[in-house]
Design a protein around this motif. Sequence first.
Motif, PDB file in Angstrom:
ATOM      1  N   ARG A 153      -5.033   1.379  -6.761  1.00 58.72           N
ATOM      2  CA  ARG A 153      -4.440   2.022  -7.384  1.00 58.72           C
ATOM      3  C   ARG A 153      -3.777   2.834  -6.376  1.00 58.72           C
ATOM      4  NH1 ARG A 153      -5.816  -0.744 -10.643  1.00 58.72           N
ATOM      5  NH2 ARG A 153      -6.787  -0.307 -12.848  1.00 58.72           N
ATOM      6  N   TYR A 154      -2.912   3.593  -6.748  1.00 62.78           N
ATOM      7  CA  TYR A 154      -2.155   4.940  -5.434  1.00 62.78           C
ATOM      8  C   TYR A 154      -3.705   6.023  -5.015  1.00 62.78           C
ATOM      9  CZ  TYR A 154       1.642   2.565  -7.599  1.00 62.78           C
ATOM     10  OH  TYR A 154       2.794   1.710  -8.275  1.00 62.78           O
ATOM     11  N   ASP A 155      -2.811   5.917  -4.192  1.00 58.53           N
ATOM     12  CA  ASP A 155      -3.891   7.332  -3.768  1.00 58.53           C
ATOM     13  C   ASP A 155      -3.296   8.727  -3.922  1.00 58.53           C
ATOM     14  OD1 ASP A 155      -5.877   9.355  -1.458  1.00 58.53           O
ATOM     15  OD2 ASP A 155      -5.999   7.459  -0.062  1.00 58.53           O
ATOM     16  N   THR A 156      -3.950   9.374  -4.725  1.00 60.63           N
ATOM     17  CA  THR A 156      -3.225  10.741  -4.879  1.00 60.63           C
ATOM     18  C   THR A 156      -3.612  11.720  -3.849  1.00 60.63           C
ATOM     19  OG1 THR A 156      -5.186  10.967  -6.414  1.00 60.63           O
ATOM     20  CG2 THR A 156      -3.490  10.106  -7.394  1.00 60.63           C
ATOM     21  N   ASN A 157      -4.013  11.607  -2.870  1.00 59.79           N
ATOM     22  CA  ASN A 157      -4.031  12.344  -1.497  1.00 59.79           C
ATOM     23  C   ASN A 157      -2.699  11.859  -1.117  1.00 59.79           C
ATOM     24  OD1 ASN A 157      -7.224  13.002  -1.222  1.00 59.79           O
ATOM     25  ND2 ASN A 157      -7.330  11.429  -0.906  1.00 59.79           N
ATOM     26  N   TYR A 158      -1.514  11.295  -0.877  1.00 56.68           N
ATOM     27  CA  TYR A 158      -0.535  11.076  -0.813  1.00 56.68           C
ATOM     28  C   TYR A 158       0.377  11.638  -1.523  1.00 56.68           C
ATOM     29  CZ  TYR A 158      -1.983   7.656   2.967  1.00 56.68           C
ATOM     30  OH  TYR A 158      -2.868   7.079   3.803  1.00 56.68           O
ATOM     31  N   LYS A 159       1.467  12.366  -1.168  1.00 63.43           N
ATOM     32  CA  LYS A 159       1.790  13.280  -2.227  1.00 63.43           C
ATOM     33  C   LYS A 159       4.244  12.845  -2.361  1.00 63.43           C
ATOM     34  CE  LYS A 159      -0.330  15.963  -2.677  1.00 63.43           C
ATOM     35  NZ  LYS A 159      -1.526  15.781  -4.570  1.00 63.43           N
ATOM     36  N   ILE A 160       4.301  12.093  -1.481  1.00 64.91           N
ATOM     37  CA  ILE A 160       5.897  10.892  -1.137  1.00 64.91           C
ATOM     38  C   ILE A 160       5.125   9.491  -0.781  1.00 64.91           C
ATOM     39  CG2 ILE A 160       7.394  10.733  -0.151  1.00 64.91           C
ATOM     40  CD1 ILE A 160       6.799  13.688  -1.147  1.00 64.91           C
ATOM     41  N   ASP A 202       5.522  10.996   7.227  1.00 65.89           N
ATOM     42  CA  ASP A 202       4.013  11.480   8.938  1.00 65.89           C
ATOM     43  C   ASP A 202       3.051  10.295   7.264  1.00 65.89           C
ATOM     44  OD1 ASP A 202       5.857  13.057  10.151  1.00 65.89           O
ATOM     45  OD2 ASP A 202       5.319  14.944   8.975  1.00 65.89           O
ATOM     46  N   GLU A 203       3.419  10.574   6.168  1.00 62.22           N
ATOM     47  CA  GLU A 203       2.009   9.989   5.151  1.00 62.22           C
ATOM     48  C   GLU A 203       2.180   8.708   5.598  1.00 62.22           C
ATOM     49  OE1 GLU A 203       2.434  12.916   1.676  1.00 62.22           O
ATOM     50  OE2 GLU A 203       2.724  10.630   0.625  1.00 62.22           O
ATOM     51  N   GLN A 204       3.721   7.840   5.641  1.00 63.20           N
ATOM     52  CA  GLN A 204       3.763   6.189   5.983  1.00 63.20           C
ATOM     53  C   GLN A 204       2.619   6.139   7.303  1.00 63.20           C
ATOM     54  OE1 GLN A 204       7.011   4.408   5.772  1.00 63.20           O
ATOM     55  NE2 GLN A 204       7.378   5.044   3.927  1.00 63.20           N
ATOM     56  N   PHE A 205       3.248   7.001   8.767  1.00 54.16           N
ATOM     57  CA  PHE A 205       2.236   6.591   9.435  1.00 54.16           C
ATOM     58  C   PHE A 205       1.040   6.097   9.399  1.00 54.16           C
ATOM     59  CE2 PHE A 205      -0.119   8.604  13.621  1.00 54.16           C
ATOM     60  CZ  PHE A 205       0.937   7.828  14.592  1.00 54.16           C
ATOM     61  N   ILE A 206       0.832   7.675   8.868  1.00 53.67           N
ATOM     62  CA  ILE A 206      -0.485   8.045   8.493  1.00 53.67           C
ATOM     63  C   ILE A 206      -1.748   6.982   7.445  1.00 53.67           C
ATOM     64  CG2 ILE A 206      -2.476   9.471   6.918  1.00 53.67           C
ATOM     65  CD1 ILE A 206      -0.817  11.766   7.094  1.00 53.67           C
ATOM     66  N   SER A 207      -0.772   6.087   6.494  1.00 53.31           N
ATOM     67  CA  SER A 207      -1.248   5.224   6.201  1.00 53.31           C
ATOM     68  C   SER A 207      -1.427   3.683   6.627  1.00 53.31           C
ATOM     69  CB  SER A 207      -0.207   4.418   5.013  1.00 53.31           C
ATOM     70  OG  SER A 207      -0.713   3.439   4.662  1.00 53.31           O
ATOM     71  N   ARG A 208      -0.642   3.283   7.638  1.00 57.11           N
ATOM     72  CA  ARG A 208      -1.065   2.848   8.941  1.00 57.11           C
ATOM     73  C   ARG A 208      -1.840   2.549   9.728  1.00 57.11           C
ATOM     74  NH1 ARG A 208       5.387   3.062   8.704  1.00 57.11           N
ATOM     75  NH2 ARG A 208       5.177   4.856  10.273  1.00 57.11           N
ATOM     76  N   GLN A 209      -2.105   3.907  10.176  1.00 58.36           N
ATOM     77  CA  GLN A 209      -3.264   4.274  10.566  1.00 58.36           C
ATOM     78  C   GLN A 209      -4.280   3.271  10.305  1.00 58.36           C
ATOM     79  OE1 GLN A 209      -2.085   4.353  14.358  1.00 58.36           O
ATOM     80  NE2 GLN A 209      -3.624   6.230  14.801  1.00 58.36           N
ATOM     81  N   LYS A 210      -4.754   4.658   8.995  1.00 54.08           N
ATOM     82  CA  LYS A 210      -5.669   4.437   8.005  1.00 54.08           C
ATOM     83  C   LYS A 210      -5.831   2.857   7.580  1.00 54.08           C
ATOM     84  CE  LYS A 210      -7.608   6.304   3.902  1.00 54.08           C
ATOM     85  NZ  LYS A 210      -7.445   6.908   2.558  1.00 54.08           N
ATOM     86  N   ASN A 211      -5.044   1.846   7.746  1.00 48.55           N
ATOM     87  CA  ASN A 211      -5.136   0.769   7.433  1.00 48.55           C
ATOM     88  C   ASN A 211      -5.363  -0.658   8.410  1.00 48.55           C
ATOM     89  OD1 ASN A 211      -5.399   1.177   4.300  1.00 48.55           O
ATOM     90  ND2 ASN A 211      -3.960   2.231   4.375  1.00 48.55           N
ATOM     91  N   LYS A 212      -5.049   0.353   9.613  1.00 53.31           N
ATOM     92  CA  LYS A 212      -4.877  -0.372  10.795  1.00 53.31           C
ATOM     93  C   LYS A 212      -3.801  -1.570  10.872  1.00 53.31           C
ATOM     94  CE  LYS A 212      -9.728   0.532  11.552  1.00 53.31           C
ATOM     95  NZ  LYS A 212     -11.572   0.316  11.833  1.00 53.31           N
ATOM     96  N   SER A 213      -2.833  -1.257   9.991  1.00 50.38           N
ATOM     97  CA  SER A 213      -1.593  -2.444   9.880  1.00 50.38           C
ATOM     98  C   SER A 213      -1.322  -2.756  10.951  1.00 50.38           C
ATOM     99  CB  SER A 213      -0.930  -2.322   8.901  1.00 50.38           C
ATOM    100  OG  SER A 213      -0.795  -1.212   9.082  1.00 50.38           O
ATOM    101  N   CYS A 214      -1.478  -1.695  12.198  1.00 47.85           N
ATOM    102  CA  CYS A 214      -0.613  -2.131  13.354  1.00 47.85           C
ATOM    103  C   CYS A 214      -1.185  -1.544  14.706  1.00 47.85           C
ATOM    104  CB  CYS A 214       1.037  -1.795  13.539  1.00 47.85           C
ATOM    105  SG  CYS A 214       1.861  -0.261  12.853  1.00 47.85           S
TER     106      CYS A 214
END
Length: 250
Positions: A153-160, A202-214
């Motif tokens: 599901r969508y993580d509602t902690n992200y706004k954008i 900024d939110e995309q950056f956080i998502s990549r870090q959190k999910n260890k995609s790169c």
Amino acid sequence: MGTIKFSVVTITYNNRDGLSRTANSIQNQTNKNYEWIIIDGASTDGTQDDFPHYPSATIISEPDNGIYDAMNKGINRATGDYLIFMNAGDMFATPDILDHVNSLTHPNPDLIYGDSIEGAYYKTARTPQHINWGLFTHHQAIFYNRQALGDIRYDTNYKIAADYDLTLRFLQNHKNAMYIRKPICIFEQGGISQQQVKRGRDEQFISRQKNKSCSTFINYTVKSIQKLAWAIRSHANWIYWSLKNKKQPL
């Protein structure tokens, strides 16, 4: 693939005219094997007065906790084989899109995606392998296999960037994607993602870090290039589209 049932989810709030355009686009599809789910955040602009014009739609009109909370409501109510978001103001590019997707013979891909029309430009999709560099096509040009989506599901902690985050997580486990070389949607410009570009980066950056995609180095590099690309787009739009190889005018 057989006959596909589509779930078309439309999120709206105080966008009466936009919803009307979207409704015409959906109701004019030649393929009628779809369910249309409207999630309205209790609009106050007269949107609800138009609901009788959408008799085939399942309509939920109630306060919500933002765009992505509403989108999760849509997923939870969907029963189709493939799910696509066509939010108020967005439109299918042509009346035969659902028929075209249904006619494909590839055995049940996890994700089906195509190109978009954005303003005066034809926007060619990249491949899902480019997900670390941003969403590879507009969210409105992606069909998700609902069974593969499962409980994501969508993580509602992200706004954008919750749409980016959901797609990133989806692709980490489901890589079987099919590309349609034609526009799926006409994207309505000026939405929140284009109003708050920095927060989206900024939110995309956080998502990549959190999910260890790169790696962290790659992540910072991507963010810097995204910032440069937006600066070029803001001040020299034609250069931006040329560099993106998405310069085909309509």
